[in-house]
Design a protein around this motif. Sequence first.
Motif, PDB file in Angstrom:
ATOM      1  N   ASP A   1       0.869  -1.177   0.000  1.00 55.78           N
ATOM      2  CA  ASP A   1       0.000   0.000   0.000  1.00 55.78           C
ATOM      3  C   ASP A   1       0.909   1.232   0.000  1.00 55.78           C
ATOM      4  O   ASP A   1       1.773   1.350   0.877  1.00 55.78           O
ATOM      5  CB  ASP A   1      -0.863  -0.069   1.269  1.00 55.78           C
ATOM      6  CG  ASP A   1      -1.915   1.024   1.374  1.00 55.78           C
ATOM      7  OD1 ASP A   1      -2.000   1.871   0.486  1.00 55.78           O
ATOM      8  OD2 ASP A   1      -2.658   1.005   2.386  1.00 55.78           O
TER       9      ASP A   1
ATOM     10  N   GLU B   1       1.030   6.285   6.873  1.00 56.57           N
ATOM     11  CA  GLU B   1       0.534   7.280   5.919  1.00 56.57           C
ATOM     12  C   GLU B   1       0.172   8.610   6.549  1.00 56.57           C
ATOM     13  O   GLU B   1      -0.965   8.853   6.887  1.00 56.57           O
ATOM     14  CB  GLU B   1      -0.622   6.724   5.083  1.00 56.57           C
ATOM     15  CG  GLU B   1      -1.739   6.031   5.831  1.00 56.57           C
ATOM     16  CD  GLU B   1      -2.799   5.461   4.867  1.00 56.57           C
ATOM     17  OE1 GLU B   1      -3.107   6.099   3.855  1.00 56.57           O
ATOM     18  OE2 GLU B   1      -3.319   4.381   5.155  1.00 56.57           O
TER      19      GLU B   1
ATOM     20  N   ALA C   1       1.480  -0.193   7.092  1.00 52.73           N
ATOM     21  CA  ALA C   1       1.395   0.940   6.165  1.00 52.73           C
ATOM     22  C   ALA C   1       1.385   2.210   7.008  1.00 52.73           C
ATOM     23  O   ALA C   1       0.568   2.352   7.910  1.00 52.73           O
ATOM     24  CB  ALA C   1       0.130   0.840   5.323  1.00 52.73           C
TER      25      ALA C   1
ATOM     26  N   GLU D   1       2.791   7.707   1.650  1.00 51.96           N
ATOM     27  CA  GLU D   1       2.599   6.400   2.294  1.00 51.96           C
ATOM     28  C   GLU D   1       3.582   5.360   1.768  1.00 51.96           C
ATOM     29  O   GLU D   1       3.860   5.305   0.569  1.00 51.96           O
ATOM     30  CB  GLU D   1       1.169   5.887   2.052  1.00 51.96           C
ATOM     31  CG  GLU D   1       0.888   4.518   2.677  1.00 51.96           C
ATOM     32  CD  GLU D   1      -0.548   4.056   2.503  1.00 51.96           C
ATOM     33  OE1 GLU D   1      -1.225   4.547   1.586  1.00 51.96           O
ATOM     34  OE2 GLU D   1      -0.977   3.187   3.276  1.00 51.96           O
TER      35      GLU D   1
ATOM     36  N   HIS E   1      -1.849   1.679   9.247  1.00 58.51           N
ATOM     37  CA  HIS E   1      -2.508   0.444   9.679  1.00 58.51           C
ATOM     38  C   HIS E   1      -1.639  -0.773   9.449  1.00 58.51           C
ATOM     39  O   HIS E   1      -0.899  -0.831   8.475  1.00 58.51           O
ATOM     40  CB  HIS E   1      -3.817   0.283   8.891  1.00 58.51           C
ATOM     41  CG  HIS E   1      -3.670   0.556   7.412  1.00 58.51           C
ATOM     42  ND1 HIS E   1      -3.522  -0.434   6.505  1.00 58.51           N
ATOM     43  CD2 HIS E   1      -3.593   1.713   6.699  1.00 58.51           C
ATOM     44  CE1 HIS E   1      -3.380   0.088   5.291  1.00 58.51           C
ATOM     45  NE2 HIS E   1      -3.416   1.401   5.373  1.00 58.51           N
TER      46      HIS E   1
HETATM   47 CO    CO Z   1      -3.040   2.655   3.554  1.00 58.78          CO
END
Ligand code: CO
Length: 295
Positions: free
Chosen positions: A96, A190, A188, A281, A157
């Motif tokens: 991600d 971000e 991830a 991210e 997350h």
């Molecule tokens: Co994300």
Amino acid sequence: MDEEVYNKYRKAGKIAKAARDYSATRIREGTLLLDVAEDVEEFIRRQGGAPAFPINLALNNAAAHFTPSHDDKSKFQRGDVVKIDVGVQVDGYVGDTATTVEVGTHHWGDLLRATKEALDAAIDLMKPATRLDDVGAAIQRVIESFGFVPVENLTGHSMERYKLHAGLSVPNVMGDGSGSVKLGDVIAIEPFATNGAGRVDGKKSGNIYRLIRPRQIGGKELTALIAHINENYSTLPFSERWCHKYDRKAKHRLRKLLKAGIIHSYPVLKDVGDGIVSQSEHTVIITDFGCDVIT
Ligand code: CO
């Protein structure tokens, strides 16, 4: 986790990185959002991955959760601040990643740098036993040093197979985290920054959905659409656009599934103070002494 699993994460991360960089080159004044979305998702498939969620193209005061519908006619305009958020899955393992670009102008260089550097600071902290609270504090410190505010109600997350949000949240502000990361976690991170309120909210549909409670409801077509979603996207988010390729009346039928509580709809999230928002991210895997950035 075994090496085979990590290799799938790494493959997903590598494709996500390439797709993110490819998207940035495709975004020009006058280009249709729809064309970019379709091309990038095709790029992901050609590389041997599948989109883990529809590409998010959030403009200006929108932070996240917008993808064009199948009949979207809007074009990128000069001065737009575009958040490109790309997810790729390989056998359910997700990479991600996101970046922010400005269309034809250079008004927001500091805002874009703020989230890039906040992300770097967070990555520098990542190792076994890092407290998520400390990560949030570092992100906030960097963003504020540029004179902007972090978006407090969006978080990074942890991820697991077919799970985009697997339990841990990585806050973008101090005092908002709980727990710590451990060896092998896939996370991830971000950060979002804005010159507005630093809180997002939304009601309008962003054409992104997720299956929450598959069950039988009346009608052959609805049953077929639910089965299609379940088989192709499982528990990951999907778009109206994808469903439209399968069923020309998908837009209408998704509304029925939404009413019946079978799917969830993600609203477009905008800064409540109407500020311009940027996002960066990466996905990382926690290693013995630090982390591997896989995107
Ligand atoms: Co994300």
